[in-house]
Design a protein around this motif. Structure first.
Motif, short mmCIF file in Angstrom:
data_model
loop_
_atom_site.label_atom_id
_atom_site.label_comp_id
_atom_site.label_asym_id
_atom_site.label_seq_id
_atom_site.Cartn_x
_atom_site.Cartn_y
_atom_site.Cartn_z
N PRO A 1 1.17 -0.87 -0.07
CA PRO A 1 0.09 0.07 0.23
C PRO A 1 0.29 1.43 -0.14
O PRO A 1 0.61 2.15 -0.94
CB PRO A 1 -0.85 0.21 1.37
CG PRO A 1 -0.90 -1.80 2.02
CD PRO A 1 0.42 -1.97 1.29
N ILE A 2 1.81 1.26 1.19
CA ILE A 2 2.92 2.86 1.03
C ILE A 2 3.88 2.84 -0.47
O ILE A 2 3.80 3.86 -0.73
CB ILE A 2 3.57 2.23 1.87
CG1 ILE A 2 3.11 2.05 3.08
CG2 ILE A 2 5.06 3.97 1.99
CD1 ILE A 2 2.73 3.57 3.80
N ALA A 3 3.56 1.35 -0.95
CA ALA A 3 4.73 1.76 -2.80
C ALA A 3 3.35 2.09 -3.36
O ALA A 3 4.06 2.89 -4.46
CB ALA A 3 5.50 0.40 -2.88
N ALA A 4 2.25 1.52 -3.03
CA ALA A 4 1.39 2.32 -4.24
C ALA A 4 1.32 3.81 -4.21
O ALA A 4 0.99 4.14 -5.26
CB ALA A 4 -0.10 1.85 -4.00
N GLY A 5 1.00 3.93 -3.33
CA GLY A 5 1.20 5.12 -2.88
C GLY A 5 2.47 6.73 -3.35
O GLY A 5 1.85 7.54 -3.58
N VAL A 6 3.32 5.61 -3.50
CA VAL A 6 4.87 6.32 -4.13
C VAL A 6 4.21 6.16 -5.58
O VAL A 6 4.89 7.88 -5.92
CB VAL A 6 6.03 6.01 -3.88
CG1 VAL A 6 7.37 6.20 -4.43
CG2 VAL A 6 6.42 5.63 -1.99
N ILE A 7 3.96 5.59 -6.43
CA ILE A 7 3.73 5.49 -7.60
C ILE A 7 2.42 6.67 -7.44
O ILE A 7 2.85 6.83 -8.92
CB ILE A 7 3.24 4.41 -7.94
CG1 ILE A 7 4.21 3.25 -7.86
CG2 ILE A 7 2.85 3.85 -9.42
CD1 ILE A 7 4.40 2.11 -8.20
N LEU A 8 1.24 6.26 -7.04
CA LEU A 8 0.10 7.40 -7.37
C LEU A 8 0.60 8.57 -7.11
O LEU A 8 0.46 9.79 -7.49
CB LEU A 8 -0.81 6.77 -6.02
CG LEU A 8 -2.14 8.24 -6.21
CD1 LEU A 8 -2.81 8.00 -7.18
CD2 LEU A 8 -3.00 8.10 -5.12
N VAL A 9 1.59 9.08 -6.28
CA VAL A 9 1.67 10.81 -6.37
C VAL A 9 2.81 10.49 -7.57
O VAL A 9 2.64 12.15 -7.34
CB VAL A 9 2.42 11.40 -4.71
CG1 VAL A 9 4.08 10.61 -4.63
CG2 VAL A 9 2.37 12.33 -5.02
N SER A 10 4.02 9.80 -7.82
CA SER A 10 4.46 10.59 -8.77
C SER A 10 4.11 10.57 -10.07
O SER A 10 3.57 11.13 -11.44
CB SER A 10 5.87 8.87 -8.32
OG SER A 10 5.55 8.08 -9.75
N CYS A 11 3.15 9.93 -10.44
CA CYS A 11 1.59 10.61 -11.70
C CYS A 11 0.97 11.42 -11.37
O CYS A 11 0.11 11.82 -12.17
CB CYS A 11 1.08 8.83 -11.78
SG CYS A 11 2.19 7.59 -12.15
N CYS A 12 1.33 12.21 -10.71
CA CYS A 12 0.40 13.27 -10.75
C CYS A 12 0.66 14.27 -11.07
O CYS A 12 1.78 15.02 -11.72
CB CYS A 12 -0.15 13.49 -8.89
SG CYS A 12 -1.45 12.91 -8.05
N PRO A 13 -0.06 15.71 -11.14
CA PRO A 13 0.29 16.61 -12.04
C PRO A 13 1.39 17.28 -11.17
O PRO A 13 1.18 17.03 -10.22
CB PRO A 13 -0.74 17.05 -13.00
CG PRO A 13 -2.04 17.11 -11.05
CD PRO A 13 -1.39 15.61 -11.24
N CYS A 14 1.79 19.02 -11.86
CA CYS A 14 2.20 19.52 -10.83
C CYS A 14 2.20 19.91 -9.64
O CYS A 14 0.43 20.52 -10.27
CB CYS A 14 2.74 20.96 -11.73
SG CYS A 14 3.96 20.64 -13.48
N GLY A 15 2.62 20.69 -8.34
CA GLY A 15 2.20 21.21 -8.10
C GLY A 15 1.54 22.58 -7.37
O GLY A 15 2.72 23.21 -8.10
N THR A 16 0.89 23.62 -7.48
CA THR A 16 0.21 24.25 -7.50
C THR A 16 1.15 24.84 -6.77
O THR A 16 1.56 26.29 -6.93
CB THR A 16 -0.66 25.21 -6.97
OG1 THR A 16 -1.60 24.21 -5.59
CG2 THR A 16 -2.68 24.50 -7.77
N ALA A 17 1.87 24.75 -5.49
CA ALA A 17 3.07 25.21 -4.84
C ALA A 17 4.02 25.97 -5.54
O ALA A 17 5.18 26.55 -5.38
CB ALA A 17 3.90 24.62 -3.77
N SER A 18 3.84 25.37 -6.97
CA SER A 18 5.15 25.22 -7.78
C SER A 18 5.24 26.81 -8.48
O SER A 18 6.60 27.22 -8.79
CB SER A 18 5.65 24.13 -8.91
OG SER A 18 4.47 24.55 -9.86
#
Length: 320
Positions: free
Chosen positions: A95-112
């Motif tokens: 489940p933790i590994a899936a979370g790392v992959i999920l966040v890596s597949c998300c768009p640019c953060g608005t804070a950027s």
């Protein structure tokens, strides 16, 4: 004075995210109450982003298509590849590994956009890349997550797709409509909306960390290492990817920040609605790491402008 205070509190967003995460580990009950408001909270953030956009922004994409294409490709090639690779190297529960992959597949953060502003990078390009990656996420985040994390945990690709539409596309389009239909209202709230976004993302991350405080402590070392490697490598490879296409230092720095910073809030929401509660933990921790690393880079780059951007006297001193 009020505007200066609002700007200062907004620019200090890494402090609030880091502080919230640390306090949530020690006193989870202080933040767990916010858990039911995570989805509406992210919708508010995306609505705020939409209010900063106009139809002219979409026309601007045509003026710098190559740089936007390079940044877009870098984001959705470098980060998902890193997320998948790191989970093969660092031993993590599924489940933790899936979370790392999920966040890596998300768009640019608005804070950027804030970090690029602080770094004296190309803010216009930053905003356009965030916008394009956010719209691209409607299709690419579910598709890449299904492909890369499907072997670890069951992934409901269609569920991810529809949730991304609800928490990203609809609020952004709503904000865009407000920008054109109610410009006075948007102008009135625009000074405080960035701070509202910063405080909301800090509460989202703190509530997830607080809710899973025991799990964070138990798998802390490996998980923290994985998330740190994801973002540190993302900043570095994003810079090198842009440099390989012959861009100047300012563009390289802009794309580096856009690649290294993810929309962790979106990852948290998607994890909560489609995966195990543990999957949301690395997504929340991600916000702390990319905010701190990005801010450190912004501070360094702000003090070291590219040579061609320095006045002549500064260039002479540098050459000496």
């Amino acid at each position: 004075m009020i505007m200066r205070l609002l700007t200062w509190f907004t620019n200090a967003f890494p402090v609030w995210v880091l502080l919230g995460g640390v306090i949530a580990l020690a006193h989870p009950a202080w933040f767990v109450w916010f858990t039911p408001y995570i989805v509406p909270g992210l919708a508010v953030i995306m609505l705020g982003m939409g209010m900063t956009l106009s139809v002219d922004d979409f026309r601007s994409v045509a003026k710098m298509p190559r740089a936007i294409g390079v940044g877009f490709a870098a984001h959705y090639m470098v980060m998902p590849f890193l997320g998948w690779s790191i989970t093969k190297i660092v031993p993590l529960p599924d489940p933790i590994a899936a979370g790392v992959i999920l966040v890596s597949c998300c768009p640019c953060g608005t804070a950027s956009n804030v970090v690029n502003y602080l770094a004296h990078s190309n803010v216009a390009l930053s905003v356009l890349l965030t916008m394009c990656s956010t719209f691209g996420a409607v299709f690419l985040t579910p598709l890449l997550t299904k492909w890369l994390a499907g072997a670890l945990v069951p992934v409901d690709g269609w569920g991810l797709f529809f949730d991304t539409i609800k928490v990203v596309l609809l609020p952004v389009l709503g904000g865009l409509a407000l920008h054109h239909l109610f410009p006075r209202l948007v102008k009135a709230v625009s000074p405080v909306s960035p701070l509202v976004s910063v405080m909301t993302i800090a509460l989202i991350c703190a509530s997830i960390i607080g809710k899973n405080a025991d799990a964070v402590r138990q798998s802390g070392g490996a998980m923290l290492l994985a998330v740190f490697l994801l973002h540190a490598s993302g900043f570095a490879l994003g810079y090198l990817f842009s440099r390989a296409f012959g861009y100047d230092t300012i563009i390289n720095r802009t794309i580096s920040i856009e690649v290294g910073m993810q929309n962790s809030g979106l990852a948290v929401v998607l994890a909560q609605k489609n995966f195990s509660p543990l999957t949301a933990v690395p997504c929340a921790v991600s916000s702390v790491f990319h905010s701190v690393i990005g801010s450190v880079l912004a501070g360094i780059w702000r003090l070291r402008p590219p040579l061609r951007h320095l006045p002549e006297s500064a260039r002479l001193n540098t050459s000496l």
